[in-house]
Design an enzyme around this catalytic site. Structure first.
Site, PDB file in Angstrom:
ATOM      1  CG  HIS A 201      -5.889  -2.086   8.851  1.00 26.13           C
ATOM      2  ND1 HIS A 201      -6.085  -0.852   9.417  1.00 26.13           N
ATOM      3  CD2 HIS A 201      -4.538  -2.215   8.733  1.00 26.13           C
ATOM      4  CE1 HIS A 201      -4.916  -0.278   9.616  1.00 26.13           C
ATOM      5  NE2 HIS A 201      -3.963  -1.087   9.216  1.00 26.13           N
TER       6      HIS A 201
ATOM      7  CG  ASP B  35      -0.278  -0.386   2.516  1.00 24.22           C
ATOM      8  OD1 ASP B  35       0.965  -0.355   2.592  1.00 24.22           O
ATOM      9  OD2 ASP B  35      -0.989  -0.734   3.466  1.00 24.22           O
TER      10      ASP B  35
ATOM     11  CD  GLU C   5      -8.985   1.126   7.850  1.00 26.86           C
ATOM     12  OE1 GLU C   5      -8.860   0.208   8.674  1.00 26.86           O
ATOM     13  OE2 GLU C   5      -8.538   2.276   8.048  1.00 26.86           O
TER      14      GLU C   5
ATOM     15  CG  ASN D 277      -8.874  -1.393  12.082  1.00 26.93           C
ATOM     16  OD1 ASN D 277      -7.928  -2.028  11.626  1.00 26.93           O
ATOM     17  ND2 ASN D 277      -9.379  -0.338  11.480  1.00 26.93           N
TER      18      ASN D 277
HETATM   19  C1  GLP Z   1      -0.489   0.432   8.569  1.00 25.83           C
HETATM   20  C2  GLP Z   1      -0.123  -0.421   7.365  1.00 25.83           C
HETATM   21  C3  GLP Z   1      -0.289  -1.890   7.638  1.00 25.83           C
HETATM   22  C4  GLP Z   1       0.362  -2.242   8.970  1.00 25.83           C
HETATM   23  C5  GLP Z   1      -0.293  -1.470  10.088  1.00 25.83           C
HETATM   24  C6  GLP Z   1       0.281  -1.791  11.454  1.00 25.83           C
HETATM   25  O1  GLP Z   1      -1.841   0.680   8.654  1.00 25.83           O
HETATM   26  N1  GLP Z   1      -0.874  -0.092   6.206  1.00 25.83           N
HETATM   27  O2  GLP Z   1       0.287  -2.644   6.580  1.00 25.83           O
HETATM   28  O3  GLP Z   1       0.239  -3.626   9.201  1.00 25.83           O
HETATM   29  O4  GLP Z   1      -0.089  -0.095   9.821  1.00 25.83           O
HETATM   30  O5  GLP Z   1       1.392  -1.004  11.720  1.00 25.83           O
HETATM   31  P1  GLP Z   1       2.468  -1.305  12.829  1.00 25.83           P
HETATM   32  O6  GLP Z   1       3.254  -2.474  12.324  1.00 25.83           O
HETATM   33  O7  GLP Z   1       3.300  -0.070  12.922  1.00 25.83           O
HETATM   34  O8  GLP Z   1       1.730  -1.625  14.071  1.00 25.83           O
END
Ligand code: GLP
Length: 233
Positions: free
Chosen positions: A130, A62, A135, A128
């Site tokens: 995702h 993404d 989402e 959440n």
């Molecule tokens: C973002 C990314 C996800 C990731 C999530 C969790 O939303 N788009 O790919 O898994 O954050 O982030 P973190 O690893 O910093 O907790």
């Protein structure tokens, strides 16, 4: 799903790295990569290793809409800093946050995924549930798409920005159907904030309300969790 409990992110990165190495030794050519704090130690291990990615391709999950490649908060810069500058791939693909025609850009990204099917997909998980930026509520058949980020995701990701108002409100993300096409998936989660999402992902019903729960339908998924993230399992 194979659940692997580890002491911390460092041990989790080692477990993920060992799977990745084995897959590459057995012919994996395309890696699906993720951003966020979760995969950083894995990328550190990849950088420190003697693995050579110069004949491989990577496809990222993404990118934020409205952030250029030069923007320090873009996922493009994140990947450069943590992996690509030190261990270049033959080609690395990320969605273009500045695409003027987003609809046709998402189709181009699907075509890339079609041409270079992902052998191993690395995933984190949002609080959440995702995956990528899919989402809660996202249909399971989505390909690459434009996403309106939910308020809790904007809040969770605000820690990387100076102000919450600087967090982009939209992103381009591989869809759930795109993610499920990967031959093997490794999802890592660390910390208490992920405990609820992990419990629902592993033990809950497969539901659009928890996008990661769809991974129960995939034949080869490794879930690497520390004690806190596993505390509600
Ligand atoms: C973002 C990314 C996800 C990731 C999530 C969790 O939303 N788009 O790919 O898994 O954050 O982030 P973190 O690893 O910093 O907790």
């Amino acid at each position: 799903m194979k659940i692997i409990k580890v002491a911390d992110q460092i041990e989790g990165a080692q477990v993920a790295f060992d799977i990745l190495k084995e897959k590459i030794e057995n012919g994996a050519k395309t890696l699906g990569l993720a951003t966020g704090s979760t995969p950083i130690e894995l990328y550190n291990k990849m950088v420190a290793s003697d693995l050579d990615f110069s004949d491989m391709r990577s496809v990222n999950l993404d990118e934020y809409v409205g952030l250029s490649k030069e923007n320090s908060q873009s996922y493009y810069q994140f990947m450069k800093e943590h992996l690509f500058d030190k261990k270049p791939f033959k080609e690395s693909f990320l969605p273009d946050g500045m695409a003027t025609d987003i609809e046709s850009h998402t189709k181009e990204y699907d075509a890339i995924l079609e041409k270079y099917p992902v052998d191993l997909q690395i995933l984190g998980i949002g609080n959440n549930g995702h995956i990528g930026f899919n989402e809660p509520g996202t249909a399971f058949n989505t390909q690459t798409h434009l996403v309106d980020l939910q308020e809790n995701t904007i809040k969770a990701n605000a820690r990387f920005f100076e102000n919450e108002s600087d967090v982009p409100r939209q992103a381009i993300s591989m869809g759930i159907a795109s993610i499920l096409k990967a031959k093997t998936i490794i999802l890592m989660a660390y910390g208490q904030a992920k405990a609820d999402a992990i419990a629902k992902t592993v033990n809950g019903p497969v539901t659009k309300d928890v996008p990661a729960s769809v991974l129960q339908n995939h034949p080869e998924v490794y879930i690497i969790v520390d004690e806190e993230a596993a505390s509600e399992l």
